[in-house]
Enzyme design. Sequence first.
Site, PDB file in Angstrom:
ATOM      1  N   ASP A 189       0.869  -1.177   0.000  1.00 10.81           N
ATOM      2  CA  ASP A 189       0.000   0.000   0.000  1.00 10.81           C
ATOM      3  C   ASP A 189       0.906   1.226   0.000  1.00 10.81           C
ATOM      4  O   ASP A 189       1.700   1.420   0.931  1.00 10.81           O
ATOM      5  CB  ASP A 189      -0.910  -0.001   1.228  1.00 10.81           C
ATOM      6  CG  ASP A 189      -1.806   1.223   1.270  1.00 10.81           C
ATOM      7  OD1 ASP A 189      -2.688   1.338   0.405  1.00 10.81           O
ATOM      8  OD2 ASP A 189      -1.613   2.076   2.168  1.00 10.81           O
ATOM      9  N   GLU A 274      -1.515  -1.680  -6.078  1.00 10.13           N
ATOM     10  CA  GLU A 274      -2.754  -1.090  -6.570  1.00 10.13           C
ATOM     11  C   GLU A 274      -2.486  -0.377  -7.891  1.00 10.13           C
ATOM     12  O   GLU A 274      -1.442   0.251  -8.071  1.00 10.13           O
ATOM     13  CB  GLU A 274      -3.321  -0.100  -5.555  1.00 10.13           C
ATOM     14  CG  GLU A 274      -3.850  -0.750  -4.289  1.00 10.13           C
ATOM     15  CD  GLU A 274      -4.409   0.273  -3.322  1.00 10.13           C
ATOM     16  OE1 GLU A 274      -5.636   0.340  -3.155  1.00 10.13           O
ATOM     17  OE2 GLU A 274      -3.603   1.011  -2.727  1.00 10.13           O
ATOM     18  N   CYS A 327     -12.305  -4.938   6.418  1.00 12.89           N
ATOM     19  CA  CYS A 327     -11.614  -5.616   7.510  1.00 12.89           C
ATOM     20  C   CYS A 327     -10.916  -6.853   6.970  1.00 12.89           C
ATOM     21  O   CYS A 327     -11.564  -7.727   6.387  1.00 12.89           O
ATOM     22  CB  CYS A 327     -12.600  -5.995   8.619  1.00 12.89           C
ATOM     23  SG  CYS A 327     -11.849  -6.960   9.957  1.00 12.89           S
ATOM     24  N   CYS A 348     -15.868  -6.908  14.671  1.00  8.94           N
ATOM     25  CA  CYS A 348     -15.439  -8.231  15.121  1.00  8.94           C
ATOM     26  C   CYS A 348     -14.429  -8.146  16.261  1.00  8.94           C
ATOM     27  O   CYS A 348     -13.995  -9.166  16.796  1.00  8.94           O
ATOM     28  CB  CYS A 348     -14.855  -9.027  13.962  1.00  8.94           C
ATOM     29  SG  CYS A 348     -13.277  -8.375  13.336  1.00  8.94           S
ATOM     30  N   ASP A 355      -3.062   1.420   7.159  1.00  9.98           N
ATOM     31  CA  ASP A 355      -2.225   1.086   6.009  1.00  9.98           C
ATOM     32  C   ASP A 355      -1.866  -0.397   5.977  1.00  9.98           C
ATOM     33  O   ASP A 355      -1.841  -1.007   4.906  1.00  9.98           O
ATOM     34  CB  ASP A 355      -0.959   1.939   6.023  1.00  9.98           C
ATOM     35  CG  ASP A 355      -1.261   3.420   5.891  1.00  9.98           C
ATOM     36  OD1 ASP A 355      -2.296   3.755   5.292  1.00  9.98           O
ATOM     37  OD2 ASP A 355      -0.476   4.240   6.398  1.00  9.98           O
TER      38      ASP A 355
END
Length: 398
Positions: A189, A274, A327, A348, A355
Amino acid sequence: MKTTHLKRAFKYRFRPTDAQAAELSRTFGCVRKVYNLALAARTEAWARQKRVNYNQTSAMLTNWKKTEELAYLNDVSSVPLQQALRHLQAAFTNFFGKRAEYPRFKSLKKSRKSAEYTAGAFRFRDGNLTLAKTAEPLDIVWSRPLPEGASPSTVTVSQDAAGRWYVSLLCEDPSVQPLPATDAAVGIDVGLAHLLTLSTGEKVSNPRHERRDRIRLAKAQRQLARKARGDGANRAKARLKVAKVYARITDRRHDHLHKLTTRLVRENQTIVIEDLSVRNMVKIGSMARAISDAAWSEFRSMLEYKAQWYAREVIAIDRWFPSSKLCSACGTLQDEMPLNVREWTCDCGTTHDRDVNAAKNVLAVGLTASVCGAGARPQRSTPGGQSAMKQKPLQREP
């Protein structure tokens, strides 16, 4: 059977003599002139709905040399001039193939100064390189050795805006071989606070090279702004100071990215990133400077070609995939995730670093695409953007 090795360009600085500098400067000017003349001729023909190819522009070059106005083209080696026409042909091929925009004219002040010599226009013996129309070999600073027994097929000479001279030798490099396969995979990322965040939890700090030299750059730019446009020598000196600061920033940035991408490729078999549209992102005024300094596009480019060299795999996932809002533990999608939220807790009960969570999701989607075979070809028609794309390793024939 003959083994085909990868061709690499080895770039070195050199110190030209006054005669060599004058000859190369003339060559740069002639290359730019021929390129612009050929582009003008092809543009005029294009307006008349006709096409002009390389052979026709080569014939035009022969005629131009016979005119009194352009007779100076005979004073430099003909090979760089022919190569300029080939580069123009390649630019038009990319334009017609919708891979690039329409070719633009070369500018005296802004365009890169370079000349390309093929095998018949240079001599390389015992580590000495002599170009056509020059009497002495170039004084090259051999910062690293060429591959043993290397014989350059193409030599490109250039001068950057900071006045530094470079020579690039294209030759086969047998040392570039596929690395041993490994099961390691990593999701990445990219960001601004941290240049990279890996799915392993590692964060790579952003060096911010431009920011570190911003005071020095601003001072040089102010000195340049004070010089009148008619003040040739002083303005040229001020412009050179600005160019040297930019060169320092660029060199440090490239050095950092090369070390980083080489490490990632050596350590991982699969790398998932990405598919960001950096060109559109830099249009955001408040972030343009920081995004440009991070050089995400250069990072991806280096990662991809090195992965091809060493038989690694790079997968680019859909830029619209909500990696930050999902998540990674239970798959719950959050409604909102403002940029100022750097840490959050899912229903949860899992607490996420924004990040690191995004990098884990990027990896999971990329591995799914790799296993399922998705994204071997970009699918622009898919809702929400394009699917994951796989960077195939370089194929070598034995």
